[in-house]
Design a protein around this motif. Structure first.
Motif, mmCIF file in Angstrom:
data_model
loop_
_atom_site.group_PDB
_atom_site.id
_atom_site.type_symbol
_atom_site.label_atom_id
_atom_site.label_comp_id
_atom_site.label_asym_id
_atom_site.label_seq_id
_atom_site.Cartn_x
_atom_site.Cartn_y
_atom_site.Cartn_z
ATOM 1 N N GLN A 107 -29.012 8.981 12.843
ATOM 2 C CA GLN A 107 -28.360 9.782 12.209
ATOM 3 C C GLN A 107 -26.859 9.477 12.880
ATOM 4 N N GLN A 108 -26.766 8.660 13.834
ATOM 5 C CA GLN A 108 -25.355 8.205 14.612
ATOM 6 C C GLN A 108 -24.567 9.566 14.843
ATOM 7 N N ARG A 109 -25.180 10.517 15.560
ATOM 8 C CA ARG A 109 -24.720 11.686 15.952
ATOM 9 C C ARG A 109 -24.220 11.254 17.442
ATOM 10 N N PRO A 110 -22.907 12.063 17.700
ATOM 11 C CA PRO A 110 -22.249 11.981 19.051
ATOM 12 C C PRO A 110 -23.256 12.116 20.082
ATOM 13 N N GLY A 111 -23.015 11.483 21.438
ATOM 14 C CA GLY A 111 -23.984 11.651 22.566
ATOM 15 C C GLY A 111 -23.819 12.984 23.083
ATOM 16 N N LYS A 112 -22.721 13.545 22.989
ATOM 17 C CA LYS A 112 -22.510 14.827 23.535
ATOM 18 C C LYS A 112 -23.400 16.014 22.853
ATOM 19 N N LEU A 113 -23.388 15.983 21.716
ATOM 20 C CA LEU A 113 -24.516 16.722 20.764
ATOM 21 C C LEU A 113 -25.794 16.545 21.284
ATOM 22 N N PHE A 114 -26.147 15.263 21.382
ATOM 23 C CA PHE A 114 -27.501 15.088 21.893
ATOM 24 C C PHE A 114 -27.648 15.836 23.229
ATOM 25 N N ALA A 115 -26.617 15.628 23.914
ATOM 26 C CA ALA A 115 -26.806 16.226 25.511
ATOM 27 C C ALA A 115 -27.107 17.715 25.394
#
Length: 136
Positions: A107-115
């Motif tokens: 989905q190419q979501r931001p790494g900060k959202l993943f964290a």
């Protein structure tokens, strides 16, 4: 094989749910909303037509399913408390988090959202494990 402790399953799921309320509320709510593009009025993508009580209820049912699986594993193996915590935290860290990561990569979501989201899984599962230890 022992029986699954259904009270621990329910309370473990409830602990996970409460961690979510704190995680996506006062702890990381503003950052999380910014990262998903929520402007306080609407999401940047077509949102579900389900009302919030339905969404929360379904989320709790899914957390119950996770707690039931953990409870089943605990009942099958009768582990000591430290292993219960390893199992619970391990579910979050090495099963749920990588699955989320794969999803977010595509989905190419931001790494900060993943964290933020992965952190919730790990901390929530640790809380669930704590409930199972308390009822062991």
């Amino acid at each position: 094989m022992g029986n699954v402790n259904l009270l621990a399953v329910f309370l473990g799921a409830l602990a996970f749910f409460v961690i979510g309320a704190l995680w996506y509320g006062p702890l990381f709510g503003k950052t999380w909303k910014d990262l998903i593009g929520y402007d306080g009025d609407k999401l940047p993508y077509p949102a579900s037509k389900n009302p919030m009580p339905v969404i929360m209820g379904l989320a709790f049912l899914l957390e119950l399913l996770v707690a039931l699986m953990l409870g089943h594993n605990i009942a099958r193996t009768d582990p000591p408390p430290w292993v219960i915590m390893m199992m619970a935290t391990g579910f979050g860290a090495v099963i749920m988090t990588p699955a989320l990561g794969i999803h977010y990569l595509f989905q190419q979501r931001p790494g900060k959202l993943f964290a933020i989201d992965a952190g919730y899984f790990v901390v929530g599962m640790a809380a669930m494990g704590g409930v199972f230890v308390a009822f062991a």
